[in-house]
Design a protein around this motif. Structure first.
Motif, PDB file in Angstrom:
ATOM      1  N   UNK A 184       0.773  -1.170  -0.032  1.00 46.14           N
ATOM      2  CA  UNK A 184       0.023  -0.037   0.019  1.00 46.14           C
ATOM      3  C   UNK A 184       0.918   1.266   0.103  1.00 46.14           C
ATOM      4  N   UNK A 185       0.532   2.313  -0.565  1.00 45.31           N
ATOM      5  CA  UNK A 185       1.015   3.533  -0.504  1.00 45.31           C
ATOM      6  C   UNK A 185       0.179   4.746  -0.206  1.00 45.31           C
ATOM      7  N   UNK A 186       0.336   5.759   0.077  1.00 41.41           N
ATOM      8  CA  UNK A 186      -0.451   6.666   0.386  1.00 41.41           C
ATOM      9  C   UNK A 186      -0.590   7.682  -0.820  1.00 41.41           C
ATOM     10  N   UNK A 187      -1.719   8.660  -1.073  1.00 36.43           N
ATOM     11  CA  UNK A 187      -1.847   9.110  -2.129  1.00 36.43           C
ATOM     12  C   UNK A 187      -1.451  10.717  -1.574  1.00 36.43           C
ATOM     13  N   UNK A 188      -1.682  11.617  -2.390  1.00 34.24           N
ATOM     14  CA  UNK A 188      -1.293  13.193  -2.008  1.00 34.24           C
ATOM     15  C   UNK A 188      -2.238  14.235  -2.776  1.00 34.24           C
ATOM     16  N   UNK A 189      -2.524  15.139  -2.001  1.00 27.46           N
ATOM     17  CA  UNK A 189      -3.017  16.575  -2.918  1.00 27.46           C
ATOM     18  C   UNK A 189      -2.082  17.518  -2.261  1.00 27.46           C
ATOM     19  N   UNK A 190      -1.743  18.314  -3.374  1.00 29.14           N
ATOM     20  CA  UNK A 190      -0.809  19.500  -2.863  1.00 29.14           C
ATOM     21  C   UNK A 190      -1.296  20.850  -3.304  1.00 29.14           C
ATOM     22  N   UNK A 191      -1.167  21.867  -2.269  1.00 30.13           N
ATOM     23  CA  UNK A 191      -1.968  23.254  -2.494  1.00 30.13           C
ATOM     24  C   UNK A 191      -0.659  24.117  -2.293  1.00 30.13           C
ATOM     25  N   UNK A 201      -2.959   3.668  -3.017  1.00 30.61           N
ATOM     26  CA  UNK A 201      -3.297   2.477  -3.346  1.00 30.61           C
ATOM     27  C   UNK A 201      -3.310   1.365  -2.447  1.00 30.61           C
ATOM     28  N   UNK A 202      -3.847   0.005  -2.563  1.00 31.00           N
ATOM     29  CA  UNK A 202      -3.631  -0.981  -1.625  1.00 31.00           C
ATOM     30  C   UNK A 202      -3.775  -2.317  -2.499  1.00 31.00           C
ATOM     31  N   UNK A 203      -2.984  -3.114  -2.464  1.00 34.31           N
ATOM     32  CA  UNK A 203      -3.051  -4.585  -3.216  1.00 34.31           C
ATOM     33  C   UNK A 203      -3.574  -5.599  -2.247  1.00 34.31           C
ATOM     34  N   UNK A 204      -4.623  -6.079  -2.895  1.00 32.93           N
ATOM     35  CA  UNK A 204      -5.100  -7.317  -1.960  1.00 32.93           C
ATOM     36  C   UNK A 204      -4.156  -8.541  -2.172  1.00 32.93           C
ATOM     37  N   UNK A 205      -3.548  -8.546  -0.789  1.00 37.85           N
ATOM     38  CA  UNK A 205      -2.720  -9.674  -0.609  1.00 37.85           C
ATOM     39  C   UNK A 205      -3.024 -11.217  -1.050  1.00 37.85           C
ATOM     40  N   UNK A 206      -4.333 -11.117  -0.521  1.00 44.58           N
ATOM     41  CA  UNK A 206      -5.006 -12.759  -0.349  1.00 44.58           C
ATOM     42  C   UNK A 206      -5.354 -12.996  -1.918  1.00 44.58           C
ATOM     43  N   UNK A 207      -5.596 -12.375  -2.788  1.00 48.53           N
ATOM     44  CA  UNK A 207      -5.782 -12.828  -4.273  1.00 48.53           C
ATOM     45  C   UNK A 207      -4.744 -12.526  -5.116  1.00 48.53           C
ATOM     46  N   UNK A 208      -3.776 -12.220  -4.783  1.00 50.51           N
ATOM     47  CA  UNK A 208      -2.468 -11.880  -5.658  1.00 50.51           C
ATOM     48  C   UNK A 208      -1.933 -13.165  -6.216  1.00 50.51           C
ATOM     49  N   UNK A 209      -1.767 -12.812  -7.626  1.00 48.56           N
ATOM     50  CA  UNK A 209      -1.012 -14.039  -8.254  1.00 48.56           C
ATOM     51  C   UNK A 209       0.527 -13.774  -8.601  1.00 48.56           C
ATOM     52  N   UNK A 210       0.890 -12.592  -8.175  1.00 43.08           N
ATOM     53  CA  UNK A 210       2.229 -12.323  -8.655  1.00 43.08           C
ATOM     54  C   UNK A 210       3.069 -12.546  -7.149  1.00 43.08           C
ATOM     55  N   UNK A 211       2.279 -12.144  -6.166  1.00 38.26           N
ATOM     56  CA  UNK A 211       3.053 -12.129  -4.786  1.00 38.26           C
ATOM     57  C   UNK A 211       3.793 -13.602  -4.550  1.00 38.26           C
ATOM     58  N   UNK A 212       3.424 -14.616  -4.904  1.00 39.66           N
ATOM     59  CA  UNK A 212       4.072 -15.954  -4.583  1.00 39.66           C
ATOM     60  C   UNK A 212       5.266 -16.116  -5.447  1.00 39.66           C
ATOM     61  N   UNK A 213       5.161 -15.849  -6.832  1.00 38.99           N
ATOM     62  CA  UNK A 213       6.514 -16.187  -7.434  1.00 38.99           C
ATOM     63  C   UNK A 213       7.537 -14.922  -7.004  1.00 38.99           C
ATOM     64  N   UNK A 214       6.882 -13.724  -6.793  1.00 35.16           N
ATOM     65  CA  UNK A 214       7.927 -12.744  -6.213  1.00 35.16           C
ATOM     66  C   UNK A 214       8.599 -13.168  -4.739  1.00 35.16           C
ATOM     67  N   UNK A 215       7.764 -13.616  -3.939  1.00 32.91           N
ATOM     68  CA  UNK A 215       8.073 -14.270  -2.834  1.00 32.91           C
ATOM     69  C   UNK A 215       9.385 -15.064  -2.777  1.00 32.91           C
ATOM     70  N   UNK A 216       9.212 -16.091  -3.833  1.00 33.91           N
ATOM     71  CA  UNK A 216      10.329 -16.953  -4.038  1.00 33.91           C
ATOM     72  C   UNK A 216      11.457 -16.498  -4.415  1.00 33.91           C
ATOM     73  N   UNK A 217      11.362 -15.688  -5.322  1.00 34.89           N
ATOM     74  CA  UNK A 217      12.452 -14.778  -6.088  1.00 34.89           C
ATOM     75  C   UNK A 217      13.384 -14.208  -4.829  1.00 34.89           C
ATOM     76  N   UNK A 218      12.723 -13.623  -3.757  1.00 38.49           N
ATOM     77  CA  UNK A 218      13.079 -12.929  -2.807  1.00 38.49           C
ATOM     78  C   UNK A 218      13.660 -13.772  -1.934  1.00 38.49           C
ATOM     79  N   UNK A 219      13.193 -14.827  -1.457  1.00 38.96           N
ATOM     80  CA  UNK A 219      13.735 -15.719  -0.631  1.00 38.96           C
ATOM     81  C   UNK A 219      14.859 -16.396  -0.927  1.00 38.96           C
ATOM     82  N   UNK A 220      15.086 -16.569  -2.313  1.00 38.32           N
ATOM     83  CA  UNK A 220      16.203 -17.261  -2.909  1.00 38.32           C
ATOM     84  C   UNK A 220      17.358 -16.189  -2.863  1.00 38.32           C
ATOM     85  N   UNK A 221      17.089 -15.138  -3.266  1.00 39.18           N
ATOM     86  CA  UNK A 221      18.153 -13.974  -3.331  1.00 39.18           C
ATOM     87  C   UNK A 221      18.606 -13.448  -1.989  1.00 39.18           C
TER      88      UNK A 221
END
Ligand code: BES
Ligand code: MN
Ligand code: MN
Length: 457
Positions: free
Chosen positions: A195-202, A368-388
């Motif tokens: 997740x990230x915050x948004x912004x409004x600038x004045x 923005x916020x990513x739904x971790x439960x339904x993500x298809x790309x978090x598992x392969x990324x987690x594997x790559x991170x773990x290995x590295x």
């Protein structure tokens, strides 16, 4: 070791020298005068993509050009879009740099330069990963696209307009947007930022008398615009750190218990966090931890104030004008336009007699916020991170903003995967910005492994 891993470990010097080339281009988007350098940086990425054999083009926008590149399309296979930005923040104040900001220098295993981490170094990890996979003959049974913009650091609208055009929607269509423009939670601790915050600038401009006045002759008989400004601004937030704009929190989604526990379990020490920035203690909304405040709660902050005499000695005047730049960080589900209207209304009700005003909304973007439960790309990324990193990733949110990422999710219906290689002491936007060589090379390897994981599926 697979072929691409061997290739990557043999090309370290080459990756570094290419990275230094782009760091030498002062692509400062906030300052008009640097436009030629902005164009040179865009051209550099365009050439880089062509050198590694991708189809690439420069795309004109209402602002600075986008650089687009792609590998060949593959039917019925996922598409990953890598996003990053080639522009940087101004380097000021220059006298605080230990080496020139646009001449990369290596000290203690770190590369010091403006843009070292934000975002040239981080973005390039994916470019070198793809280059290595291609050059070592790895099969890529899916498509990889790149979109690189030059207006991220000042909230420019070029990429937003393109994304909403028919051409843009077609060109950028994808299943996953991969972004490295955030930080790791701790050194050697791989991190997926969901997740990230948004912004409004004045910017608020107040005008009183038509010239600076003698404060003895006129003092007490007119409203001082500097006092008007400070009075108005001081009402935006109360002593408990709660923003006072009516309706400000209406659309904020509460944290889940699971999130709160997850954040509480992170290895984080308030004292050392504040000590590093020279503070004896922090401050924020009561009832929330430091990380909850930084990552998940909306804010009001003054970024700059201007009025009256700032030179040596004293000058007894009532200034004619006073102005301030301020921003609200927003959280997912808050609408920047709704907040802008509420701010306008809040100020209108507080303008004192004799003062005229103008509020300029500079730029805005939702969180923005990513739904971790339904993500298809978090598992392969987690594997790559773990290995590295020999360690599984932690899941955090962050307080900074990358304006276009929420739109990627909304317009393209794609998952946004934020995986940063930076550290929280990389001094983004500050003097002596750095990125460690170790993080840079680990990023390349982890990115390549992510693509290799996807290829297996
Ligand atoms: N890379 C940062 C955003 C960031 C920094 C996210 C640290 C998470 C952790 C980005 O380049 C940035 O500086 N964004 C600006 C956007 C603004 C100028 C519209 C920001 O957050 O202030
Ligand atoms: Mn950035
Ligand atoms: Mn930045």
């Amino acid at each position: 070791m697979s072929l691409f891993e061997t290739y990557i470990s043999s090309k370290k010097e080459y990756f570094e020298s290419k990275w230094f080339e782009i760091l030498r281009i002062p692509s400062i988007s906030a300052i008009e005068e640097y436009k030629p350098e902005i164009l040179r940086a865009a051209g550099w990425f365009h050439n880089r993509f062509r050198e590694i054999g991708l189809q690439s083009e420069l795309i004109e926008t209402v602002g600075y050009p986008l650089v687009y590149a792609e590998t060949p399309a593959v039917a019925n296979a996922p598409v990953v879009l890598v996003y990053g930005h080639y522009d940087v923040q101004p380097p000021d104040p220059l006298n605080l740099w230990n080496s020139p900001p646009f001449e990369p220098a290596i000290r203690n295993g770190n590369v010091y330069a403006r843009g070292a981490t934000d975002d040239k170094g981080q973005l390039l990890t994916h470019v070198f990963a793809v280059e290595s996979l291609i050059k070592s003959g790895e099969k890529l049974p899916f498509q990889i696209k790149f979109i690189v913009e030059g207006e991220e650091e000042y909230g420019g609208k070029g990429i937003d307009h393109f994304l909403h055009s028919n051409e843009g929607k077609k060109k950028l269509a994808c299943d996953c947007v991969l972004v490295s423009d955030t930080s790791m939670f701790a050194p050697k601790q791989p991190t997926i930022t969901y997740g990230l915050r948004g912004i409004i600038a004045f910017e608020l401009f107040l005008t009183g008398p038509n010239r600076d006045l003698h404060s003895g002759v006129f003092g007490g008989s007119v409203f001082n615009p500097a006092i008007a400004l400070t009075k108005i601004l001081s009402q935006f937030i109360n002593e408990k750190g709660i923003v006072q704009i009516p309706g400000f929190y209406d659309d904020v989604i509460s944290l889940t218990e699971r999130e709160r526990t997850q954040f509480a379990n992170l290895d984080f020490d308030d004292n050392s966090f504040f000590e590093k920035i020279g503070l004896s203690q922090g401050f924020g909304e009561t009832g929330f931890s430091t990380n909850e405040r930084r990552w998940t709660r909306p804010t009001f902050d003054i970024n700059g104030l201007t009025s009256g005499y700032q030179g040596e000695g004293s000058k007894t005047i009532i200034p004619s004008k006073a102005s301030a730049k301020f921003t609200c960080r927003l959280v997912p589900n808050q609408n920047p336009n709704t907040i802008a209207n509420a701010v306008q209304e809040f100020i209108a009700l507080r303008i004192p007699p004799g003062i005229t005003w103008e509020l300029v909304v500079q730029h805005g973007a939702p969180g923005m916020r990513l739904d971790l439960e339904t993500s298809k790309f978090v598992p392969p990324m987690s594997k790559a991170l773990e290995k590295t990193f020999s360690c599984s990733p932690v899941f955090t949110r962050e307080g900074g903003s990358i304006p276009i990422v929420a739109e990627f999710h909304n317009v393209l219906d794609a998952e946004v995967l934020l995986v940063g290689w930076g550290q929280d002491d990389d001094a983004l936007h500050s003097p002596n910005e750095k990125f460690s060589l170790a993080s840079f090379h680990a990023g390349i390897l982890a990115s390549a492994r992510f693509f290799a994981e996807l290829a297996k599926q």
